[in-house]
Write a protein that holds these residues in place. Structure first.
Motif, mmCIF file in Angstrom:
data_model
loop_
_atom_site.group_PDB
_atom_site.id
_atom_site.type_symbol
_atom_site.label_atom_id
_atom_site.label_comp_id
_atom_site.label_asym_id
_atom_site.label_seq_id
_atom_site.Cartn_x
_atom_site.Cartn_y
_atom_site.Cartn_z
ATOM 1 N N TRP A 92 0.837 -1.210 0.000
ATOM 2 C CA TRP A 92 0.000 0.000 0.000
ATOM 3 C C TRP A 92 0.870 1.258 0.000
ATOM 4 O O TRP A 92 0.607 2.212 -0.742
ATOM 5 C CB TRP A 92 -0.968 -0.010 1.193
ATOM 6 C CG TRP A 92 -2.192 0.793 0.867
ATOM 7 C CD1 TRP A 92 -2.308 2.150 0.900
ATOM 8 C CD2 TRP A 92 -3.446 0.283 0.399
ATOM 9 N NE1 TRP A 92 -3.568 2.525 0.497
ATOM 10 C CE2 TRP A 92 -4.286 1.404 0.193
ATOM 11 C CE3 TRP A 92 -3.942 -0.991 0.171
ATOM 12 C CZ2 TRP A 92 -5.606 1.270 -0.257
ATOM 13 C CZ3 TRP A 92 -5.252 -1.114 -0.276
ATOM 14 C CH2 TRP A 92 -6.068 0.013 -0.489
ATOM 15 N N ALA A 96 0.739 3.786 -3.036
ATOM 16 C CA ALA A 96 0.239 5.139 -2.745
ATOM 17 C C ALA A 96 1.338 6.189 -2.946
ATOM 18 O O ALA A 96 1.113 7.363 -2.694
ATOM 19 C CB ALA A 96 -0.309 5.211 -1.320
ATOM 20 N N LEU A 98 4.279 6.808 -1.392
ATOM 21 C CA LEU A 98 4.646 7.534 -0.183
ATOM 22 C C LEU A 98 6.090 7.228 0.208
ATOM 23 O O LEU A 98 6.483 6.064 0.301
ATOM 24 C CB LEU A 98 3.684 7.154 0.953
ATOM 25 C CG LEU A 98 2.223 7.509 0.655
ATOM 26 C CD1 LEU A 98 1.297 6.922 1.713
ATOM 27 C CD2 LEU A 98 2.036 9.014 0.563
ATOM 28 N N ALA A 202 -10.006 11.745 -4.486
ATOM 29 C CA ALA A 202 -10.154 10.371 -3.992
ATOM 30 C C ALA A 202 -8.792 9.702 -4.141
ATOM 31 O O ALA A 202 -8.240 9.676 -5.235
ATOM 32 C CB ALA A 202 -11.204 9.638 -4.799
ATOM 33 N N TYR A 203 -8.250 9.204 -3.044
ATOM 34 C CA TYR A 203 -6.960 8.530 -3.064
ATOM 35 C C TYR A 203 -7.190 7.025 -3.136
ATOM 36 O O TYR A 203 -7.913 6.479 -2.304
ATOM 37 C CB TYR A 203 -6.152 8.875 -1.808
ATOM 38 C CG TYR A 203 -5.714 10.324 -1.771
ATOM 39 C CD1 TYR A 203 -4.430 10.686 -2.160
ATOM 40 C CD2 TYR A 203 -6.595 11.327 -1.373
ATOM 41 C CE1 TYR A 203 -4.033 12.014 -2.148
ATOM 42 C CE2 TYR A 203 -6.207 12.657 -1.351
ATOM 43 C CZ TYR A 203 -4.925 12.988 -1.744
ATOM 44 O OH TYR A 203 -4.537 14.309 -1.733
ATOM 45 N N ALA A 204 -6.555 6.389 -4.106
ATOM 46 C CA ALA A 204 -6.653 4.932 -4.276
ATOM 47 C C ALA A 204 -8.092 4.429 -4.369
ATOM 48 O O ALA A 204 -8.448 3.443 -3.747
ATOM 49 C CB ALA A 204 -5.925 4.214 -3.142
ATOM 50 N N PRO A 205 -8.953 5.102 -5.147
ATOM 51 C CA PRO A 205 -10.319 4.593 -5.293
ATOM 52 C C PRO A 205 -10.333 3.355 -6.196
ATOM 53 O O PRO A 205 -9.308 3.002 -6.774
ATOM 54 C CB PRO A 205 -11.044 5.747 -5.980
ATOM 55 C CG PRO A 205 -9.991 6.378 -6.821
ATOM 56 C CD PRO A 205 -8.701 6.250 -6.047
ATOM 57 N N LEU A 206 -11.507 2.759 -6.292
ATOM 58 C CA LEU A 206 -11.674 1.604 -7.171
ATOM 59 C C LEU A 206 -11.264 2.001 -8.594
ATOM 60 O O LEU A 206 -11.719 3.008 -9.119
ATOM 61 C CB LEU A 206 -13.142 1.168 -7.140
ATOM 62 C CG LEU A 206 -13.485 -0.102 -7.906
ATOM 63 C CD1 LEU A 206 -12.778 -1.306 -7.297
ATOM 64 C CD2 LEU A 206 -14.994 -0.317 -7.881
ATOM 65 N N THR A 207 -10.378 1.212 -9.182
ATOM 66 C CA THR A 207 -9.812 1.541 -10.495
ATOM 67 C C THR A 207 -9.916 0.320 -11.395
ATOM 68 O O THR A 207 -9.501 -0.778 -11.010
ATOM 69 C CB THR A 207 -8.346 1.992 -10.328
ATOM 70 O OG1 THR A 207 -8.331 3.140 -9.470
ATOM 71 C CG2 THR A 207 -7.713 2.354 -11.662
ATOM 72 N N GLY A 208 -10.471 0.500 -12.573
ATOM 73 C CA GLY A 208 -10.806 -0.635 -13.427
ATOM 74 C C GLY A 208 -9.645 -1.120 -14.279
ATOM 75 O O GLY A 208 -8.556 -0.530 -14.292
ATOM 76 N N PRO A 209 -9.887 -2.211 -15.008
ATOM 77 C CA PRO A 209 -8.844 -2.817 -15.837
ATOM 78 C C PRO A 209 -8.276 -1.874 -16.900
ATOM 79 O O PRO A 209 -7.159 -2.065 -17.362
ATOM 80 C CB PRO A 209 -9.562 -3.994 -16.501
ATOM 81 C CG PRO A 209 -10.739 -4.276 -15.626
ATOM 82 C CD PRO A 209 -11.141 -2.963 -15.028
ATOM 83 N N ASP A 211 -7.462 1.208 -16.441
ATOM 84 C CA ASP A 211 -6.561 2.206 -15.861
ATOM 85 C C ASP A 211 -5.533 1.646 -14.892
ATOM 86 O O ASP A 211 -4.473 2.234 -14.720
ATOM 87 C CB ASP A 211 -7.383 3.275 -15.117
ATOM 88 C CG ASP A 211 -8.250 4.059 -16.068
ATOM 89 O OD1 ASP A 211 -7.692 4.680 -16.980
ATOM 90 O OD2 ASP A 211 -9.485 4.033 -15.907
ATOM 91 N N PHE A 215 -0.996 2.841 -13.316
ATOM 92 C CA PHE A 215 -0.387 3.185 -12.028
ATOM 93 C C PHE A 215 0.806 2.275 -11.745
ATOM 94 O O PHE A 215 1.802 2.685 -11.170
ATOM 95 C CB PHE A 215 -1.421 3.079 -10.905
ATOM 96 C CG PHE A 215 -2.488 4.139 -11.012
ATOM 97 C CD1 PHE A 215 -2.258 5.410 -10.514
ATOM 98 C CD2 PHE A 215 -3.700 3.878 -11.634
ATOM 99 C CE1 PHE A 215 -3.218 6.402 -10.627
ATOM 100 C CE2 PHE A 215 -4.666 4.859 -11.755
ATOM 101 C CZ PHE A 215 -4.430 6.124 -11.256
#
Lengths: 370, 314
Positions: A92, A96, A98, A202-209, A211, A215
């Motif tokens: 994580w 993220a 960091l 929105a940090y680390a929201p649900l992200t689809g195939p 996109d 990352f």
């Protein structure tokens, strides 16, 4: 100023000089001295920092994530089981983006219980997106920790850094340490994606195939850029403070026909072995790998290589040896030695070289069935 | 204004209202936009609307894996107009601990609100919650409790009531609901309350109040869930009201060690309507075994008596 200290102390001292805003940690042998010292610095007012005495390593890394996301410098330290318990949050922190810095005091993984040096704890975290560096002296632990903050926080990197040091062999061994005034070497942290209620996101929201992979690719781009940044930061450090390390540290390698490759304190032991071997007429050298992630580009062509792994990947082999097979396209003699603090002397290492069998694997101490 | 010490309210006298004496006085600003991906009739997104109206724009939501991870929308869009920090399932309270420390260290008074489901609170997130409460973290933790693992399709959680059908309790749950409020109470937070979306003014006021305390506050929000509890999605408010009328859910708050029963629960606590009126509205209690029903009734009765006794303590 020169002092005689343990590497654990050296790390705590470097952290004090880097002045993190938040440190969250959970004690574990043999890391304890690091967090005890830091707690003392904070209690005495020598370090203006929030020390969060969390209830687990999972929470230690989660708290570092929260604090780092708020835009402040963070640090934690752990070892072995603690590192494994953090595993989910290691992914994580890196995902993220960091720049958390962590000292990991390398210790064997149970069962059975064993508190002595072993690299399997950290190497089993190699795909989490953390930079990994392995040190071999108290001075190097100190210097590398200072550099770790600078590298992690570099805008081209923004990935967490794990500074690894061998449990007891290094963490509890007294050596000399020369401290420095880091001054402008570590500039203030500017995290471009720090939480800002004036700019809700929105940090680390649900992200689809469509996109998600973007990352992941951004992380890899930064890992690649980290190679340049490491070199730049080490050069700057050497210019300011006079000590130079490099991605690998080489000992009598220039004319060597045979290289011993290892990480951490074993590689320093190998230097004595190399001196013995040279006295016998064998042109050997030691290449100590410091940065394991990003993995360096190494040219080992035309040399025989003996790799010593203080770790193992079951069903595959020594992690360092197998990594070198694929990255440097060599077929080394792979020695598995030093697991769980198993004693390995320079005489043992010299005999690994004398009795090398390129392309084969040898478990030190195991007789008969290997 | 100097920040209050731990546990002290910043707005004397205790529980002073700022805005929402009536529904008409609740701020018009919307922080939950119209395009959430919640199920129709979701009481969680409705609650979040009032929670953020009470908290205002200088707020960060920390959200562990839960329905709210999905409700907020999918990258690159978001339906929440304050920063939302998504974090791993077990890590909400610990992440918030670090975030509060980081924000205060950076000289900011931004409010940190954890918005976690019942699984993320009473089960996998309990250790981190306990640690954050014990360390007197300056945050508000809201557990939206739909009494099952909603996001994964309604499997049982520690917060599922006795007898309820879930996908992993096909014969009805044989263990009673974990009493998270008593676990939290044992940490002595400065402010603790229960709420439900069917009484939004009560919820709004409690959030507003909770945020006036330095230190941890905890609000346990019952979240009637049409999808999981198996009732028509137009009935969310009715089911919520019936939970209160039957005293299956009691609205109360405890500040500075003193419990008071909230207005909507005052009557029902003494004269509850039959529990069957609440259970009968929901498919998850269909065919409830009479022995389990009797144990469920007994548990609700014991809870009611305990609240009454504490409220009437001199």
């Amino acid at each position: 100023m020169k002092e005689i200290v343990t590497a654990n102390y050296a790390i705590a001292e470097a952290v004090k000089q880097a002045v993190p805003g938040v440190i969250a940690a959970y004690p574990i042998t043999p890391q304890t001295e690091i967090v005890e010292r830091i707690a003392q610095y904070v209690a005495r007012g020598e370090l203006a920092c929030d020390y969060i005495p969390v209830e687990s390593e999972h929470s230690a890394m989660a708290a570092c994530i929260g604090a780092s996301a708020a835009g402040v410098r963070t640090f934690t330290a752990t070892s072995s089981q603690g590192l494994l318990y953090m595993h989910e949050m290691l992914h994580w922190a890196a995902g993220a983006r960091l720049p958390v810095v962590m000292a990991n005091v390398n210790r064997a993984v149970g069962p059975p219980w064993n508190v002595w040096a072993d690299h399997t704890d950290a190497l089993s975290q190699r795909d989490t997106g953390w930079l990994q560096v392995y040190v071999a002296t108290a001075q190097e632990a100190y210097d590398t920790t200072l550099m770790a903050f600078r590298i992690a926080e570099d805008k081209e990197v923004l990935l967490p850094v794990m500074v690894n040091l061998d449990g007891f062999l290094l963490s509890h061994t007294m050596q000399d340490l020369e401290t420095v005034e880091p001054g402008s070497f570590i500039p203030p942290l500017h995290l471009p994606h720090a939480i800002d209620p004036a700019h809700p996101a929105a940090y680390a929201p649900l992200t689809g195939p469509k996109d998600y992979y973007r990352f992941r690719w951004e992380m890899e781009k930064s890992m690649r850029a980290a190679r340049r940044v490491i070199t730049r930061v080490e050069k700057d450090f050497a210019g300011r403070f006079g000590r130079r390390y490099g991605v690998t540290e080489e000992y009598r390698c220039e004319d060597a026909d045979i290289l011993v490759v290892a990480m951490g304190t074993l590689a320093r032991e190998a230097e004595v072995a190399v001196d013995r071997l040279r006295a016998e007429g064998t042109r050997a050298g030691v290449m100590r790998l410091r940065w394991f992630r990003p993995f360096p580009t190494l040219d080992l062509t035309g040399r025989e290589v003996v790799v010593i792994d203080r770790d193992y990947s079951f069903g595959f082999g020594g992690v360092l040896a197998r990594s070198l097979c694929s990255a440097a396209r060599i077929e080394p003699f792979s020695v598995i030695a030093g697991l769980g603090g198993q004693e390995v002397t320079y005489e043992d290492i010299a005999s690994f070289v004398r009795e090398r069998r390129p392309g084969e694997e040898y478990w030190f101490g195991v007789k008969g069935d290997v | 204004m100097t920040p209050p010490a731990h546990g002290e309210p910043s707005l004397p006298p205790v529980f002073k209202r700022r805005a929402g004496e009536t529904m008409a006085q609740i701020p018009k600003e919307e922080y939950i936009l119209e395009t959430t991906s919640a199920c129709p009739g979701c009481s969680s997104s409705l609650s979040l609307r009032y929670i953020l109206k009470a908290a205002g724009p200088d707020t960060v939501l920390v959200i562990p894996a839960s329905c709210s991870s999905v409700i907020q929308g999918m990258y690159p869009n978001t339906a929440v107009n304050v920063p939302v920090y998504n974090i791993a399932f077990a890590a909400a309270a610990s992440c918030a601990s670090g975030m509060v420390a980081g924000l205060r260290r950076a000289g900011r008074e931004t409010k940190v609100i954890v918005y976690a489901g019942d699984g993320g609170t009473v089960d996998i997130g309990l250790q981190a919650l306990s640690g954050a409460l014990e360390r007197e973290t300056d945050f508000l933790y809201i557990c939206f409790d739909n009494e099952a693992y909603g996001n994964t399709g309604m499997q049982r959680s520690g917060s599922t009531p006795l007898g309820a059908l879930t996908t992993t309790t096909p014969l009805g749950k044989i263990h009673p609901k974990k009493e998270i409020d008593r676990i939290v109470e044992a940490h002595h937070p400065p402010y603790q309350a229960t709420a439900i979306s069917a009484f939004p003014l009560d919820l709004f006021q409690k959030v507003e109040k909770a945020l006036t305390f330095r230190g941890p506050s905890f609000i346990h929000l019952l979240a009637p869930c049409p999808t999981g509890w198996r009732f028509p999605h137009g009935k969310t408010i009715e089911v919520g009201r019936m939970a209160v009328k039957t005293a299956a859910w009691v609205l109360w708050e405890r500040g500075q060690g003193r419990l008071s029963v909230s207005a909507p629960s005052k009557g029902p606590l003494k004269r509850p309507v039959p529990l069957q009126d609440y259970l009968g509205m929901q498919g998850r209690f269909k065919g409830l075994d009479p022995a389990l029903l009797s144990r469920l009734q007994q548990g609700i009765g014991t809870n009611r008596e305990a609240i009454l006794a504490e409220a009437e303590r001199p």
